[in-house]
Design an enzyme around this catalytic site. Structure first.
Site, PDB file in Angstrom:
ATOM      1  N   ASP A  67       0.812  -1.209   0.000  1.00 24.49           N
ATOM      2  CA  ASP A  67       0.000   0.000   0.000  1.00 24.49           C
ATOM      3  C   ASP A  67       0.850   1.265   0.000  1.00 24.49           C
ATOM      4  O   ASP A  67       2.071   1.210   0.163  1.00 24.49           O
ATOM      5  CB  ASP A  67      -0.951   0.004   1.214  1.00 24.49           C
ATOM      6  CG  ASP A  67      -0.265  -0.456   2.500  1.00 24.49           C
ATOM      7  OD1 ASP A  67       0.961  -0.337   2.592  1.00 24.49           O
ATOM      8  OD2 ASP A  67      -0.968  -0.941   3.395  1.00 24.49           O
ATOM      9  N   ASN A 136      -7.182  -3.254  14.348  1.00 25.22           N
ATOM     10  CA  ASN A 136      -8.577  -3.580  14.003  1.00 25.22           C
ATOM     11  C   ASN A 136      -8.668  -4.758  13.018  1.00 25.22           C
ATOM     12  O   ASN A 136      -9.719  -5.009  12.451  1.00 25.22           O
ATOM     13  CB  ASN A 136      -9.291  -2.346  13.429  1.00 25.22           C
ATOM     14  CG  ASN A 136      -8.644  -1.840  12.146  1.00 25.22           C
ATOM     15  OD1 ASN A 136      -7.728  -2.465  11.614  1.00 25.22           O
ATOM     16  ND2 ASN A 136      -9.111  -0.717  11.630  1.00 25.22           N
ATOM     17  N   HIS A 138      -6.979  -5.080  10.153  1.00 24.20           N
ATOM     18  CA  HIS A 138      -6.776  -4.798   8.723  1.00 24.20           C
ATOM     19  C   HIS A 138      -5.484  -5.435   8.211  1.00 24.20           C
ATOM     20  O   HIS A 138      -4.541  -5.647   8.958  1.00 24.20           O
ATOM     21  CB  HIS A 138      -6.853  -3.297   8.407  1.00 24.20           C
ATOM     22  CG  HIS A 138      -5.670  -2.473   8.805  1.00 24.20           C
ATOM     23  ND1 HIS A 138      -5.792  -1.244   9.416  1.00 24.20           N
ATOM     24  CD2 HIS A 138      -4.331  -2.653   8.650  1.00 24.20           C
ATOM     25  CE1 HIS A 138      -4.600  -0.727   9.622  1.00 24.20           C
ATOM     26  NE2 HIS A 138      -3.699  -1.562   9.170  1.00 24.20           N
ATOM     27  N   GLU A 143      -9.552  -2.230   5.307  1.00 24.07           N
ATOM     28  CA  GLU A 143     -10.143  -1.939   6.612  1.00 24.07           C
ATOM     29  C   GLU A 143     -11.421  -2.750   6.831  1.00 24.07           C
ATOM     30  O   GLU A 143     -12.105  -3.117   5.864  1.00 24.07           O
ATOM     31  CB  GLU A 143     -10.496  -0.445   6.678  1.00 24.07           C
ATOM     32  CG  GLU A 143      -9.300   0.486   6.597  1.00 24.07           C
ATOM     33  CD  GLU A 143      -8.591   0.672   7.941  1.00 24.07           C
ATOM     34  OE1 GLU A 143      -8.555  -0.272   8.750  1.00 24.07           O
ATOM     35  OE2 GLU A 143      -8.067   1.774   8.163  1.00 24.07           O
TER      36      GLU A 143
HETATM   37  C1  GLP Z   1      -0.294   0.056   8.441  1.00 34.47           C
HETATM   38  C2  GLP Z   1       0.007  -0.724   7.176  1.00 34.47           C
HETATM   39  C3  GLP Z   1      -0.192  -2.194   7.389  1.00 34.47           C
HETATM   40  C4  GLP Z   1       0.490  -2.630   8.658  1.00 34.47           C
HETATM   41  C5  GLP Z   1      -0.145  -1.935   9.827  1.00 34.47           C
HETATM   42  C6  GLP Z   1       0.419  -2.347  11.169  1.00 34.47           C
HETATM   43  O1  GLP Z   1      -1.605   0.416   8.587  1.00 34.47           O
HETATM   44  N1  GLP Z   1      -0.775  -0.317   6.076  1.00 34.47           N
HETATM   45  O2  GLP Z   1       0.298  -2.894   6.262  1.00 34.47           O
HETATM   46  O3  GLP Z   1       0.383  -4.014   8.812  1.00 34.47           O
HETATM   47  O4  GLP Z   1       0.094  -0.561   9.639  1.00 34.47           O
HETATM   48  O5  GLP Z   1       1.519  -1.565  11.480  1.00 34.47           O
HETATM   49  P1  GLP Z   1       2.489  -1.769  12.686  1.00 34.47           P
HETATM   50  O6  GLP Z   1       3.386  -2.870  12.319  1.00 34.47           O
HETATM   51  O7  GLP Z   1       3.216  -0.465  12.808  1.00 34.47           O
HETATM   52  O8  GLP Z   1       1.659  -2.062  13.886  1.00 34.47           O
END
Ligand code: GLP
EC number: 3.5.99.6
Length: 242
Positions: A67, A136, A138, A143
């Protein structure tokens, strides 16, 4: 699904890097799906160290990131493009033209989504997808909702995600409200998936995504139907696993 529980973030990162390196050893021209966020940082650091020790060669690897924030140019300091360059690509021998991320400042976002999806297919799809997970549930930026996008799309970010990601920005109002994310089918088509989760704040999402039920309200729960999924968590993230 195979579940691996590691003691802490350090051993989780070590295991993740070994799994990625093994994939490249077995298939030097692997197409990797890559994730951002805090969780994979240790894995990237270990992979850089392995590269420096000549233990892994990225010269034939192709990557596609999950993304990118919509509205940020690739060289914006908080873009995922900058994250990937700073934390990984600039420190290994992967040719820059083999590293792909959606363009957050694309003039025509519909065309950009289509083109990104098309590039993934033309490379033969993703061999090995690394995923993190949002609090959440995702994955990528897919989402929780009544329905999910099948293919790469422009998505609205939930306030919980904006809040969680505001730690990378000066304030939560600077976090983009939309992102381009690969879709659920694009992820599910990956031949292997490695989902990483660390810390107590992920425990509930991990419990829900392994509940035995599939719901679009917890996008990661769809991964339970994947035939080659490794769930790699530390003890904190895995503490509600049954
Ligand atoms: C973002 C990314 C996700 C990632 C998530 C969790 O929202 N788009 O791909 O998995 O964060 O991030 P973190 O590893 O910082 O908790």
């Amino acid at each position: 699904m195979r579940i691996i529980i590691e003691k802490d973030y350090e051993s989780l990162s070590k295991k993740a890097s070994l799994l990625v390196a093994s994939q490249i050893l077995l298939k030097p021209d692997s197409v990797l799906g890559l994730a951002t966020g805090s969780t994979p940082l240790g894995m990237y650091k270990n992979l850089i160290e392995m590269y420096k020790r000549n233990e892994v060669d990225f010269s034939k690897v192709t990557t596609f990131n999950l993304d990118e924030y919509y509205g940020l140019s690739p060289d914006h300091p908080q873009s995922y493009n900058s994250y990937m360059k700073n934390n990984f690509f600039d420190h290994i021998n992967i040719p820059p033209f083999k590293c792909h991320l959606p363009k957050g400042n694309a003039k025509n976002v519909v065309t950009e989504c289509y083109t990104y999806e098309d590039k993934i297919s033309k490379c033969g799809g993703i061999d090995f997808q690394v995923l993190g997970i949002g609090e959440n549930g995702h994955i990528g930026f897919n989402e929780p909702d009544d329905s999910l996008n099948v293919l790469t799309n422009l998505v609205d970010l939930r306030s919980q995600t904006i809040e969680a990601n505001s730690r990378f920005f000066e304030s939560s109002c600077q976090v983009p409200k939309q992102a381009i994310s690969i879709g659920i089918a694009t992820i599910m088509k990956a031949k292997k998936i490695l989902l990483l989760a660390s810390g107590e704040n992920k425990a509930e999402a991990i419990a829900q995504m392994t509940s035995g039920h599939v719901t679009t309200k917890v996008p990661a729960s769809l991964l339970q139907t994947h035939q080659d999924l490794i769930l790699l968590v530390d003890e904190q993230a895995g503490k509600l696993l049954k």
